[in-house]
Enzyme design. Sequence first.
Site, PDB file in Angstrom:
ATOM      1  N   LYS A   1      13.002   0.090  -4.750  1.00  0.00           N
ATOM      2  CA  LYS A   1      11.652   0.075  -5.625  1.00  0.00           C
ATOM      3  C   LYS A   1      12.156   0.705  -6.793  1.00  0.00           C
ATOM      4  CE  LYS A   1       8.018  -0.535  -2.128  1.00  0.00           C
ATOM      5  NZ  LYS A   1       8.882  -0.480  -0.849  1.00  0.00           N
TER       6      LYS A   1
HETATM    7  C1  LIG Z   1       8.709  -1.877  -0.166  1.00  0.00           C
HETATM    8  C2  LIG Z   1       9.917  -1.801   0.927  1.00  0.00           C
HETATM    9  C3  LIG Z   1      10.176  -3.001   1.779  1.00  0.00           C
HETATM   10  C4  LIG Z   1       9.295  -4.169   1.466  1.00  0.00           C
HETATM   11  O1  LIG Z   1       9.293  -4.681   0.272  1.00  0.00           O
HETATM   12  P1  LIG Z   1       8.180  -5.863  -0.022  1.00  0.00           P
HETATM   13  O2  LIG Z   1       8.640  -6.372  -1.606  1.00  0.00           O
HETATM   14  O3  LIG Z   1       6.821  -5.193  -0.008  1.00  0.00           O
HETATM   15  O4  LIG Z   1       8.076  -6.983   0.985  1.00  0.00           O
HETATM   16  C5  LIG Z   1      11.257  -2.853   2.370  1.00  0.00           C
HETATM   17  N1  LIG Z   1      12.061  -2.268   2.728  1.00  0.00           N
HETATM   18  C6  LIG Z   1      11.997  -1.026   1.907  1.00  0.00           C
HETATM   19  C7  LIG Z   1      12.855   0.342   2.316  1.00  0.00           C
HETATM   20  C8  LIG Z   1      10.687  -0.659   1.169  1.00  0.00           C
HETATM   21  O5  LIG Z   1      10.417   0.705   0.429  1.00  0.00           O
END
Ligand SMILES: *Cc1c(COP(=O)(O)O)cnc(C)c1O
Length: 433
Positions: A107
Site C-alpha cells: 500500500k
Molecule cells: C490491502 C491488502 C491486501 C488486499 O489488497 P486489495 O487491493 O484490497 O485487494 C492484501 N494483502 C495485504 C497485506 C494488504 O495490506
Amino acid sequence: MNYYSLNKNAANVDFREATIKGQAPDKGLYFPEYIPTVAADIIKNIGKYSKEELALEIMLPYVGNTITKTDLQKIVTETINFPFPLVQVQENICSLELFHGPTLAFKDVGARFMSRCLGYFSTQQQNKVTVLVATSGDTGGAVANGFLGVDGVEVVILYPSGKVSPVQELQLTTCGQNIKALEVKGSFDDCQAMVKDAFMDADLNDHLTLTSANSINVARWLPQQLYYFFAYQQWIKENEAAPVISVPSGNFGNICAGLLAHVSGLPVDHFIAACNVNDAVPEYLRTGNYLSKKAVPTISNAMDVGSPSNFIRVMELFQNSYQTISEKITGYTVSDEITKQTIAAVYQHHNYLLDPHGAVAFYALADYLNTHPGKKGMILETAHPVKFPDTVEEIIGKSIEIPESVKPLFQLEKKSVLIEPTFSDLKNWLLNR
Ligand SMILES: *Cc1c(COP(=O)(O)O)cnc(C)c1O
C-alpha cells in the site's frame, strides 16, 4: 484524460478533481474514460527502460495536464524509490516482494503517489484538505507515512483499539506533525461506518474539505499498475512465456490495477484472485452470481472484506461480460488452516517465509499450476511477515527477525486519541480541536 462515475449520474472530471473528491457526488467510483495503450515497442524493449522512465510513461496519460511532466516525474520517482525484487521460490513460482517500502506493505506505492498528488493540488486550493481514513491495519501506516509533512493536508486515521498488530499501531500513531490517530473503542466496521457518515454530513462538509485515501481514490488505485510492469521487466529475463499472476485480494484494488496494466498491453497469461473465506468474487467466478457477504475475521485480515469495492471496476474493464472475466481470472477460496500449512511447507521446503496474505496467493497459484502443467507464475507478496508476528511465529516455531528499518519505531511514543465508536464523537473531535 477524464474520469466518469460508474453510477453514471455525475459530471466527468479530470484527474485533479477525481483525486480531491475521492468518490463522485453520485457515490460512484471514478473510472478512466479510455484505457491508454502502452506502445508495443516499450513492452518489447522493457528491459532497456529504468523504473522511473517506465513509471512516467505509464502514469502520464492518466494524469493528463493536471500535473506538469517535470513534477510528475518527481512524484513517480519518489513514489517508487525502493526495490521491487522478483525472487524465485520454487521451480515454477516466483514472489514479487512488494514489502520493501517504508511501512512494509504494497500500500506504500498507492499512498505515496496519492499523498504527493494531493500535496501538489493543495497548493492550488485555499482550504486545507483533510484526509479521513479508516484502517484495519496496513492502510493507516502507509497513508500516515506517505502524507507525513505534506503541506496543506492533514490526515485523520481511525483504527480499532486493540485490533491491529504492534508494528501496525506504531506506524500509525508515532508520526506526529499533520497526522492524527483516533483510537476507536470498537471494530474496523465501526471505524468505516464513522468515516462514511462523515462524508455524508452536510455540516461537517461545510467546515472541512474532506477526502478519502482508500483504494477507491484513483490516485491510490492507478499507480499500483507500476509494479506489474517492474515484475515483467524481471520476469522476461528468465522466461519466454507470460506469467500467471496470483494476487491476494480483499477490496480488489490491487488485482484490478494488474488487469488494467494487462488491458493496456502488459503480457499476462492468467490472473488468480486469491481470497480467504471472504470470497464473494471467487464465488461469482465459479457460479456467475454475485452476492456480497458479511466480513468474517481471518489471519489474512487485510483481505477480510465482504463486499469488495473495486470489483465493479473489474466488471467495467471487461464490459461486464461474465464470460470474458471468467476466462481471464480464476478465483480461489483459501481457509486459515490451509494458509498456515502453506506458510509452514514453503518455509520448510524452500526456506522462504510467507506472510498470511502471500500464503493465500501461493496456495492458489501452486494448485492452478498443478492443473495447468507447463505454465509458470508469480505471487504478489503484499506484506512483510513481521507485520503478523503472532500468526507466523507460531507456525514456524521461532521469532522473526525485525528488519532494521522497523527497529527505531519501538523507541517512539504512541500518540492517539481514544474515542467512542460513534459518529457524534468523531464530529465533535473534528470540529472542536
Ligand atoms: C490491502 C491488502 C491486501 C488486499 O489488497 P486489495 O487491493 O484490497 O485487494 C492484501 N494483502 C495485504 C497485506 C494488504 O495490506
